[in-house]
Design a protein around this motif. Structure first.
Motif, short mmCIF file in Angstrom:
data_model
loop_
_atom_site.label_atom_id
_atom_site.label_comp_id
_atom_site.label_asym_id
_atom_site.label_seq_id
_atom_site.Cartn_x
_atom_site.Cartn_y
_atom_site.Cartn_z
N PRO A 104 0.48 6.17 0.23
CA PRO A 104 0.17 7.60 0.26
C PRO A 104 -0.68 7.98 -0.96
O PRO A 104 -0.54 7.40 -2.04
N SER A 105 -1.55 8.96 -0.78
CA SER A 105 -2.38 9.42 -1.89
C SER A 105 -1.67 10.54 -2.64
O SER A 105 -0.85 11.27 -2.08
N SER A 106 -1.99 10.67 -3.93
CA SER A 106 -1.44 11.75 -4.75
C SER A 106 -2.32 11.88 -5.98
O SER A 106 -3.31 11.15 -6.14
N GLU A 107 -1.95 12.77 -6.88
CA GLU A 107 -2.74 12.94 -8.10
C GLU A 107 -2.74 11.68 -8.96
O GLU A 107 -3.70 11.41 -9.68
N ILE A 108 -1.64 10.91 -8.91
CA ILE A 108 -1.57 9.69 -9.73
C ILE A 108 -1.84 8.44 -8.91
O ILE A 108 -1.78 7.33 -9.44
N SER A 109 -2.13 8.60 -7.63
CA SER A 109 -2.46 7.44 -6.79
C SER A 109 -3.57 7.82 -5.82
O SER A 109 -3.33 8.01 -4.63
N GLY A 110 -4.77 7.93 -6.37
CA GLY A 110 -5.91 8.31 -5.55
C GLY A 110 -6.26 7.26 -4.53
O GLY A 110 -6.20 6.06 -4.80
N ARG A 111 -6.64 7.70 -3.34
CA ARG A 111 -6.93 6.77 -2.25
C ARG A 111 -8.11 5.85 -2.55
O ARG A 111 -8.19 4.74 -2.04
N THR A 112 -9.04 6.32 -3.38
CA THR A 112 -10.23 5.52 -3.66
C THR A 112 -9.90 4.25 -4.43
O THR A 112 -10.66 3.28 -4.38
N VAL A 113 -8.75 4.22 -5.13
CA VAL A 113 -8.36 3.02 -5.86
C VAL A 113 -8.09 1.86 -4.90
O VAL A 113 -8.33 0.70 -5.22
N SER A 114 -7.62 2.18 -3.71
CA SER A 114 -7.34 1.14 -2.72
C SER A 114 -8.49 0.93 -1.74
O SER A 114 -8.49 -0.05 -0.99
N LEU A 115 -9.48 1.84 -1.74
CA LEU A 115 -10.55 1.77 -0.75
C LEU A 115 -11.88 1.25 -1.29
O LEU A 115 -12.63 0.62 -0.55
N LEU A 116 -12.19 1.51 -2.56
CA LEU A 116 -13.53 1.25 -3.06
C LEU A 116 -13.73 -0.05 -3.84
O LEU A 116 -14.81 -0.62 -3.79
N PRO A 117 -12.75 -0.53 -4.61
CA PRO A 117 -12.99 -1.77 -5.38
C PRO A 117 -13.24 -2.98 -4.48
O PRO A 117 -12.88 -3.00 -3.30
N THR A 118 -13.84 -4.00 -5.07
CA THR A 118 -14.12 -5.24 -4.33
C THR A 118 -12.82 -5.97 -3.98
O THR A 118 -12.68 -6.51 -2.89
N MET A 119 -11.88 -5.97 -4.92
CA MET A 119 -10.58 -6.63 -4.72
C MET A 119 -9.46 -5.62 -4.93
O MET A 119 -9.54 -4.78 -5.82
N LEU A 120 -8.44 -5.71 -4.09
CA LEU A 120 -7.27 -4.84 -4.22
C LEU A 120 -6.03 -5.68 -4.48
O LEU A 120 -5.80 -6.68 -3.79
N LEU A 125 -18.05 -10.20 13.18
CA LEU A 125 -16.98 -9.85 12.26
C LEU A 125 -17.47 -9.92 10.82
O LEU A 125 -17.97 -10.94 10.36
N THR A 126 -17.32 -8.79 10.12
CA THR A 126 -17.75 -8.71 8.73
C THR A 126 -16.58 -8.23 7.89
O THR A 126 -15.89 -7.28 8.25
N ILE A 127 -16.34 -8.91 6.77
CA ILE A 127 -15.23 -8.58 5.88
C ILE A 127 -15.73 -7.69 4.75
O ILE A 127 -16.79 -7.91 4.18
N GLY A 128 -14.93 -6.67 4.41
CA GLY A 128 -15.23 -5.84 3.26
C GLY A 128 -16.22 -4.73 3.51
O GLY A 128 -16.89 -4.27 2.58
N VAL A 129 -16.34 -4.27 4.76
CA VAL A 129 -17.30 -3.21 5.08
C VAL A 129 -16.76 -1.84 4.68
O VAL A 129 -17.44 -1.03 4.04
N HIS A 130 -15.53 -1.54 5.08
CA HIS A 130 -14.95 -0.22 4.86
C HIS A 130 -13.86 -0.22 3.79
O HIS A 130 -13.09 0.72 3.70
N GLY A 131 -13.81 -1.25 2.99
CA GLY A 131 -12.79 -1.35 1.96
C GLY A 131 -12.86 -2.72 1.29
O GLY A 131 -13.80 -3.48 1.54
N PRO A 132 -11.87 -3.04 0.45
CA PRO A 132 -11.90 -4.32 -0.26
C PRO A 132 -11.94 -5.52 0.68
O PRO A 132 -11.25 -5.56 1.69
N GLY A 133 -12.74 -6.50 0.31
CA GLY A 133 -12.83 -7.72 1.10
C GLY A 133 -11.80 -8.76 0.71
O GLY A 133 -11.59 -9.74 1.42
N ILE A 134 -11.17 -8.56 -0.45
CA ILE A 134 -10.12 -9.47 -0.95
C ILE A 134 -8.90 -8.63 -1.29
O ILE A 134 -9.00 -7.67 -2.06
N VAL A 135 -7.76 -8.97 -0.70
CA VAL A 135 -6.55 -8.18 -0.92
C VAL A 135 -5.38 -9.11 -1.24
O VAL A 135 -5.11 -10.06 -0.50
N HIS A 136 -4.71 -8.84 -2.36
CA HIS A 136 -3.55 -9.62 -2.78
C HIS A 136 -2.30 -8.74 -2.73
O HIS A 136 -2.32 -7.61 -3.23
N ALA A 137 -1.25 -9.24 -2.11
CA ALA A 137 0.05 -8.57 -2.09
C ALA A 137 0.99 -9.34 -3.00
O ALA A 137 1.21 -10.54 -2.80
#
Length: 256
Positions: A174-190, A238-250
């Motif tokens: 969820p987005s909030s003042e301390i957890s902006g959605r762009t932090v999970s959407l714009l970087p190359t790696m999440l 199929l293209t990776i990383g078009v609408h968000g990070p192309g590398i994601v670590h959990a």
């Protein structure tokens, strides 16, 4: 012909084409058109599905399996200190220069460690790190725009998950003042931090409590992330990383 008449004719033509379209589908399927909604005796999830519950170990195993099948990377760690070491190693290994992370309380050990890593690398003249902490509380539009720009140029974004779902291999952000959605959407790696006690079996376990959230406190967005961004909109390529990070670590953290 006035505008009202013209629009009425367009609507009539559209309805004729719609009927022809559905008639064509029915003929190809070799069955009559179904023009009335079938009677449904069940609504929502079946009772046995609501009772479906996996043990913690099974939830972890299933989440890792589904997350990795979607192209994500999963790491099972005993404690937050192990996550700190792993992230420090990722920063050094990738040569990341721009990092952004949420200002969430559970991420404070990582924030402290990355600031220390930044100082160490600068002394060694190996790597110049720019670390941005997302907190939009009280900021004007210009300052918020600066945060978005920082996220857009970030090599790595770091956030903590509100929850995760083992059955779908998804994390809930969820987005909030301390957890902006762009932090999970714009970087190359999440990198997503997931305390295992937030890992649920079914999506409904996450969605139903959200119905109780006061309207004024509901976030502007709730994102369900299942691996890296992918799209096949253009010629089914199929293209990776078009609408968000192309590398994601959990990073699944086992300590409470």
């Amino acid at each position: 012909m006035n505008d009202k008449t013209f629009l009425a004719e367009l609507d009539a033509q559209s309805r004729v084409k719609q009927e022809e379209f559905f008639d064509h589908i029915a003929s190809r399927l070799q069955r009559p058109r179904q023009k009335t909604a079938p009677i449904r005796t069940l609504k929502g999830a079946p009772e046995d599905w609501d009772r479906y519950e996996l043990s913690l170990e099974a939830r972890i195993t299933q989440f890792v399996k589904h997350w990795e099948l979607a192209g994500g990377h999963a790491h099972r760690l005993a404690a937050m200190k192990d996550a700190v070491l792993l992230i420090q190693d990722m920063v050094r290994h990738t040569g990341a220069k721009h990092l952004i992370m949420q200002d969430q309380p559970e991420l404070e050990p990582i924030q402290t460690a990355l600031l220390r890593t930044k100082e160490e690398l600068q002394r060694e003249e190996q790597q110049d790190i720019n670390l941005t902490i997302w907190n939009a509380h009280g900021l004007d539009d210009a300052a918020k725009g600066w945060l978005v720009a920082a996220a857009a140029q970030a090599d790595i974004g770091i956030t903590a998950a509100h929850a995760a779902v083992s059955y779908t291999g998804s994390v809930v952000l969820p987005s909030s003042e301390i957890s902006g959605r762009t932090v999970s959407l714009l970087p190359t790696m999440l990198i997503v931090i997931i305390p295992v006690l937030r890992l649920k079996t079914r999506l409904g376990e996450v969605l139903r409590p959200m119905d109780e959230w006061p309207l004024a406190e509901r976030p502007a967005g709730i994102h369900f992330v299942s691996g890296p961004s992918r799209s096949a909109d253009i010629e089914n390529d199929l293209t990776i990383g078009v609408h968000g990070p192309g590398i994601v670590h959990a990073l699944l953290i086992e300590e409470a």
